[in-house]
Motif scaffolding. Structure first.
Motif, short mmCIF file in Angstrom:
data_model
loop_
_atom_site.label_atom_id
_atom_site.label_comp_id
_atom_site.label_asym_id
_atom_site.label_seq_id
_atom_site.Cartn_x
_atom_site.Cartn_y
_atom_site.Cartn_z
N ARG A 183 5.75 -0.44 4.14
CA ARG A 183 5.49 0.16 2.80
C ARG A 183 3.86 -0.32 2.52
N PRO A 184 3.04 0.45 2.57
CA PRO A 184 1.49 0.19 2.89
C PRO A 184 1.08 -0.19 1.45
N ALA A 185 0.65 -1.13 1.37
CA ALA A 185 -0.08 -1.69 -0.11
C ALA A 185 -0.80 -0.63 -0.74
N GLU A 189 4.67 3.25 -0.98
CA GLU A 189 6.05 3.97 -0.68
C GLU A 189 6.54 3.79 0.72
N PHE A 190 7.67 3.59 0.92
CA PHE A 190 8.11 2.98 2.27
C PHE A 190 8.31 4.42 3.07
N GLY A 191 7.94 4.19 4.26
CA GLY A 191 8.01 5.31 5.18
C GLY A 191 8.69 4.65 6.71
N TYR A 192 9.28 5.50 7.26
CA TYR A 192 9.54 4.96 8.49
C TYR A 192 8.57 4.72 9.64
N ALA A 193 8.70 3.60 10.28
CA ALA A 193 7.65 2.97 11.08
C ALA A 193 7.82 3.56 12.62
N ASP A 196 3.19 3.53 16.71
CA ASP A 196 1.79 3.76 16.43
C ASP A 196 1.47 3.15 14.95
N THR A 197 2.36 2.59 14.11
CA THR A 197 2.23 2.32 12.80
C THR A 197 1.57 0.78 13.12
N VAL A 198 0.54 0.70 12.12
CA VAL A 198 -0.34 -0.58 12.31
C VAL A 198 -0.18 -1.18 10.88
N PRO A 199 0.55 -2.38 10.78
CA PRO A 199 0.81 -3.04 9.63
C PRO A 199 -0.54 -3.71 9.21
N ALA A 200 -0.68 -3.65 7.66
CA ALA A 200 -2.09 -4.41 7.32
C ALA A 200 -1.53 -5.54 6.07
N LEU A 206 10.38 -3.49 6.40
CA LEU A 206 11.76 -3.72 6.56
C LEU A 206 12.15 -4.03 7.75
N VAL A 207 13.04 -5.03 8.22
CA VAL A 207 13.14 -5.27 9.54
C VAL A 207 14.81 -5.46 9.45
N ILE A 208 15.30 -5.37 10.68
CA ILE A 208 16.84 -5.52 10.69
C ILE A 208 16.88 -6.26 12.22
N GLY A 209 17.80 -7.01 12.17
CA GLY A 209 18.22 -8.18 13.41
C GLY A 209 19.26 -8.98 12.95
#
Length: 221
Positions: A183-185, A189-193, A196-200, A206-209
């Motif tokens: 969810r970019p600040a 809105e959340f979108g699939y990662a 190529d996604t670059v977190p800021a 959302l992580v799973i493990g």
């Protein structure tokens, strides 16, 4: 395959849990038969739930007259009276209800419910307490245990992956978790990662493990 998402549901026991559940099911478009043995409770909910009935959920004849055996989905929401909870679950099993959910207040209660025929046993207080403990003790914004020690969590991206494509960060290799959404600040809105996604900084992911790996990732270890 038929869509059973709006199938009728019978909710047996109208304490806080059962009432909240029945209301939410009605909101979601389900036909709900709500049953409790306390006339005052039933009267109080008569204007809030379309079908609410006063009856003894441990009485086979009363349940047959209400047509409970015709439901495919039933929830035993009785918590404080463990004997009534277990007898009700066993009765639903005898009536061949194919999907029985039941609320348990202790581990022993959960075990008994499973043995008498409940297909799905939930422990709301225990599960909520465990969830809040994870939120308080770590850097998680939200946390849901999926199964055993596997979890999905919402957190902020650790500094080491900020500003880099997820492919380059090798999150799964280094941390043992998978970033499934972001969810970019800027958009909120959340979108699939993707790789190529670059977190800021300021984003949410959302992580799973495995639970320990999720918490370690959130802590920036």
């Amino acid at each position: 395959m038929a869509d059973n998402s709006d199938e009728p549901v019978v909710v047996l026991g109208l304490g806080r849990f059962g009432t909240a559940l029945a209301r939410e099911l009605v909101t979601r478009g389900h036909e709900v038969l709500a049953v409790d043995n306390d006339g005052a409770v039933v009267q109080a909910l008569a204007g809030q739930l379309p079908h609410v009935v006063c009856a003894d959920t441990t009485d086979p004849e009363a349940m047959r007259q209400l047509g409970v055996g015709e439901f495919r989905r039933a929830v035993v929401a009785i918590g404080t009276n463990i004997e009534a909870s277990v007898l009700t679950a066993a009765l639903l099993y005898d009536l061949r209800v194919p999907h029985i959910w039941a609320k348990a207040v202790t581990t022993a209660h959960a075990t008994i419910l499973s043995r008498v025929g409940a297909h799905h046993v939930v422990k709301p207080e225990f599960e909520m307490g465990e969830r809040v403990a994870h939120l308080i003790s770590g850097n998680l914004l939200d946390y849901v245990q999926v199964d055993g020690d596997f979890a999905v969590a919402k957190t902020t991206p650790p500094a080491r992956i900020v500003g880099r494509p997820l492919r380059d960060s090798q999150v799964r290799t280094r941390h043992g978790v998978t970033v499934v959404a972001i969810r970019p600040a800027a958009t909120g809105e959340f979108g699939y990662a993707t790789g190529d996604t670059v977190p800021a900084a300021g984003d949410q992911v959302l992580v799973i493990g495995r639970t320990d790996q999720v918490e370690s990732f959130a802590a920036g270890d």
